[in-house]
Design a protein around this motif. Structure first.
Motif, PDB file in Angstrom:
ATOM      1  N   GLU A 177     -18.578  -2.350   0.444  1.00  0.00           N
ATOM      2  CA  GLU A 177     -17.598  -3.374   0.080  1.00  0.00           C
ATOM      3  C   GLU A 177     -16.216  -2.941   0.549  1.00  0.00           C
ATOM      4  OE1 GLU A 177     -17.309  -4.694  -4.027  1.00  0.00           O
ATOM      5  OE2 GLU A 177     -15.686  -6.091  -3.487  1.00  0.00           O
ATOM      6  N   GLY A 209     -11.288  -3.973  -5.487  1.00  0.00           N
ATOM      7  CA  GLY A 209     -10.540  -4.362  -6.688  1.00  0.00           C
ATOM      8  C   GLY A 209     -10.976  -3.584  -7.910  1.00  0.00           C
ATOM      9  N   PRO A 233     -15.007 -12.843  -8.456  1.00  0.00           N
ATOM     10  CA  PRO A 233     -15.892 -12.006  -9.286  1.00  0.00           C
ATOM     11  C   PRO A 233     -15.384 -11.847 -10.713  1.00  0.00           C
ATOM     12  CG  PRO A 233     -14.979 -10.722  -7.435  1.00  0.00           C
ATOM     13  CD  PRO A 233     -14.545 -12.130  -7.253  1.00  0.00           C
ATOM     14  N   ASN A 292     -14.438  -9.666  -0.377  1.00  0.00           N
ATOM     15  CA  ASN A 292     -13.892 -10.857  -1.035  1.00  0.00           C
ATOM     16  C   ASN A 292     -12.396 -10.667  -1.239  1.00  0.00           C
ATOM     17  OD1 ASN A 292     -14.267 -13.436  -2.522  1.00  0.00           O
ATOM     18  ND2 ASN A 292     -13.414 -12.217  -4.193  1.00  0.00           N
ATOM     19  N   GLU A 293     -11.609 -11.607  -0.764  1.00  0.00           N
ATOM     20  CA  GLU A 293     -10.144 -11.523  -0.868  1.00  0.00           C
ATOM     21  C   GLU A 293      -9.630 -10.171  -0.396  1.00  0.00           C
ATOM     22  OE1 GLU A 293      -7.641 -13.393  -3.574  1.00  0.00           O
ATOM     23  OE2 GLU A 293      -9.215 -14.523  -4.570  1.00  0.00           O
ATOM     24  N   PHE A 294     -10.212  -9.642   0.673  1.00  0.00           N
ATOM     25  CA  PHE A 294      -9.731  -8.402   1.282  1.00  0.00           C
ATOM     26  C   PHE A 294      -8.873  -8.725   2.505  1.00  0.00           C
ATOM     27  CE2 PHE A 294     -10.466  -5.350   4.776  1.00  0.00           C
ATOM     28  CZ  PHE A 294      -9.851  -4.238   4.238  1.00  0.00           C
ATOM     29  N   THR A 332      -9.599 -13.380  -9.290  1.00  0.00           N
ATOM     30  CA  THR A 332     -10.482 -13.547  -8.133  1.00  0.00           C
ATOM     31  C   THR A 332     -11.863 -14.009  -8.600  1.00  0.00           C
ATOM     32  OG1 THR A 332     -11.135 -11.243  -8.262  1.00  0.00           O
ATOM     33  CG2 THR A 332      -9.276 -11.749  -6.814  1.00  0.00           C
ATOM     34  N   TYR A 348      -0.639  -2.494  -4.774  1.00  0.00           N
ATOM     35  CA  TYR A 348      -2.002  -2.111  -5.161  1.00  0.00           C
ATOM     36  C   TYR A 348      -2.093  -0.648  -5.567  1.00  0.00           C
ATOM     37  CZ  TYR A 348      -3.930  -6.532  -3.697  1.00  0.00           C
ATOM     38  OH  TYR A 348      -4.224  -7.858  -3.605  1.00  0.00           O
ATOM     39  N   MET A 369       0.787  -1.231   0.000  1.00  0.00           N
ATOM     40  CA  MET A 369       0.000   0.000   0.000  1.00  0.00           C
ATOM     41  C   MET A 369       0.817   1.279   0.000  1.00  0.00           C
ATOM     42  SD  MET A 369      -3.081  -0.358  -0.386  1.00  0.00           S
ATOM     43  CE  MET A 369      -4.186  -1.721  -0.584  1.00  0.00           C
ATOM     44  N   GLY A 424     -12.280  -3.318  -0.007  1.00  0.00           N
ATOM     45  CA  GLY A 424     -11.275  -3.744  -0.996  1.00  0.00           C
ATOM     46  C   GLY A 424     -11.895  -4.226  -2.287  1.00  0.00           C
ATOM     47  N   PHE A 447      -5.395  -7.653 -11.565  1.00  0.00           N
ATOM     48  CA  PHE A 447      -6.333  -8.767 -11.671  1.00  0.00           C
ATOM     49  C   PHE A 447      -6.425  -9.326 -13.087  1.00  0.00           C
ATOM     50  CE2 PHE A 447      -7.736  -5.720  -8.471  1.00  0.00           C
ATOM     51  CZ  PHE A 447      -7.611  -6.507  -7.350  1.00  0.00           C
ATOM     52  N   LEU A 462      -7.042   1.885  -8.203  1.00  0.00           N
ATOM     53  CA  LEU A 462      -8.209   0.999  -8.218  1.00  0.00           C
ATOM     54  C   LEU A 462      -9.512   1.770  -8.016  1.00  0.00           C
ATOM     55  CD1 LEU A 462      -6.692  -2.150  -6.498  1.00  0.00           C
ATOM     56  CD2 LEU A 462      -7.272  -1.836  -8.904  1.00  0.00           C
ATOM     57  N   GLU A 506     -11.585   1.743  -0.092  1.00  0.00           N
ATOM     58  CA  GLU A 506     -10.445   1.434  -0.968  1.00  0.00           C
ATOM     59  C   GLU A 506      -9.358   2.475  -0.734  1.00  0.00           C
ATOM     60  OE1 GLU A 506      -9.692  -1.086  -3.605  1.00  0.00           O
ATOM     61  OE2 GLU A 506      -7.907  -0.079  -2.833  1.00  0.00           O
ATOM     62  N   THR A 507      -8.130   2.017  -0.528  1.00  0.00           N
ATOM     63  CA  THR A 507      -7.031   2.965  -0.317  1.00  0.00           C
ATOM     64  C   THR A 507      -6.251   3.245  -1.603  1.00  0.00           C
ATOM     65  OG1 THR A 507      -5.907   1.053   0.602  1.00  0.00           O
ATOM     66  CG2 THR A 507      -6.626   2.710   2.156  1.00  0.00           C
TER      67      THR A 507
END
Ligand code: SAH
Length: 354
Positions: free
Chosen positions: A84, A88, A53, A155-157, A51, A37, A30, A86, A43, A121, A116-117
């Motif tokens: 949500e 993505g 989704p 999800n996958e966070f 992932t 990220y 980060m 993270g 992805f 993204l 989201e940071t």
């Protein structure tokens, strides 16, 4: 070739001494300038990893249906904050929103929030969600979401949150840290420090991993749900019972790589300790459903039926793609068994398929 972040980390270690693993992971993932990220969209088949989704819209549709059913069963609060963590590329939220917009009562009640940071993204998410007819906000953390009922999905966070590792030695527990070897390369070593909290049975050499941000974030979600109502779904790879063992891994271009080589250029993750999260939820006054294997969750909620409907008017190639997506999402050698789904709900609720 050293990555730009590696040069900075060496200088930091030379000046200040070894780094804790959680500090290393936080910078590698980060750091606003060189973090993994922060600098890319990793992805998809052409990226580093795929992932759920990104495999199929069916994943988000089923999670969305679960969340909306939870809202329905809790007397349909309005407003309700659909959050949500993270997100993505924003694909999961776009698939949930497509289910939501067909239900006028829910659509009118829902406010969307993306935590989201990564600036890169956030832009991807904005593009994925531009046609969604509900208000959307972005935040750095859950604290900025109004204190009203929430429906939350991650999800996958949790696997991307920084961990600490402790090793059992003949003299007791020591913390694993990252220093420099004789050649000046990043290398693991052991420093002082024992884990706070419960320590499992362990023999010399065993590793214990703890994820403090995961505990803090889970406690925050659970307190909110206990106080304001709502429900959360946490999906990730991990184990249902706490224990010892190393799960830190680095992935680049769909292959495992050394977690200390070229920091900032590979994804770094650890398995999620669902046992520890469940204890935190209960301690905060909310209830836990599951964890249950992802395959069982999706199949019980109609994955095969949904694939059949989507494939009904398609050609054989598209039907084969749907079959392959079902296998990847729910097959036991793929995501179906290693990935788990855990729900956080208020104390008096039971929701299928748990
Ligand atoms: N849920 C997505 C992406 C998973 S990757 C999917 O299933 O495809 C992890 C995501 O969490 C990325 O969007 C990353 O930028 C974000 N992230 C990681 N640590 C974070 C933190 N501490 N706060 C907010 N977002 C974070």
């Amino acid at each position: 070739m050293a990555s730009p972040l590696e040069a900075r980390l060496r200088a930091l270690i030379e000046a200040n001494g070894p780094l804790r693993l959680d500090a290393y992971m936080a910078l590698a993932l980060m750091d606003p300038e060189h973090g993994y990220y922060a600098t890319r969209d990793p992805f998809g088949e052409a990226g580093d990893f795929v992932t759920a989704p990104e495999i199929s819209q069916m994943f988000g549709e089923i999670l969305g249906a679960w969340l909306i059913n939870a809202w329905d069963r809790s007397s349909r609060p309005s407003p309700v904050h659909l959050v949500e963590l993270g997100p993505g590329r924003g694909t999961l939220m776009a698939d949930i929103a497509r289910v939501a917009r067909r239900l006028p009562h829910f659509r009118r009640a829902a406010r969307l929030h993306l935590i989201e940071t990564s600036g890169t993204l956030r832009e991807r998410q904005r593009a994925a969600l531009r046609d969604v007819p509900m208000p959307i906000d972005w935040h750095d953390d859950l604290g900025d979401v109004p204190e009203e009922p929430v429906l939350l999905v991650a999800n996958e966070f949790f696997d991307a949150l920084p961990i600490r590792q402790f090793q059992k030695t003949p003299d007791g527990w020591r913390e694993r840290h990252i220093g420099l070897d004789d050649g000046g390369d990043l290398a693991f070593g052991l420093g002082p420090g024992a884990p706070a909290g419960p320590r499992p049975e362990a023999s010399p050499g065993d590793l214990l991993e703890i994820c403090e941000p995961a505990q803090a974030i889970t406690a925050g979600i659970a307190r909110r749900i206990a106080r304001d109502g709502g429900a959360a779904l946490i999906v990730d790879y991990g184990h249902a019972a706490s224990g010892v063992g190393e799960t830190l891994q680095a992935v680049r271009a769909h292959a495992f790589v050394d977690p200390l080589r070229e920091p900032g250029e590979a994804d770094l993750t650890a398995h999620v300790d669902f046992g520890a999260l469940a204890r935190t939820v209960r301690g905060a006054g909310a209830a836990v459903l599951g964890p249950m294997p992802q395959g069982e969750f999706l199949l019980t909620l109609g994955l095969l039926e949904r694939a059949g409907r989507l494939g009904a008017d398609k050609d054989e190639a598209e039907r084969e793609a749907l079959r392959s997506a079902v296998e990847r999402l729910a097959g036991s050698g793929q995501m179906g068994q290693l990935f788990k789904v855990m729900a956080i709900v208020t104390r008096d609720v039971s929701l299928p398929p748990f």
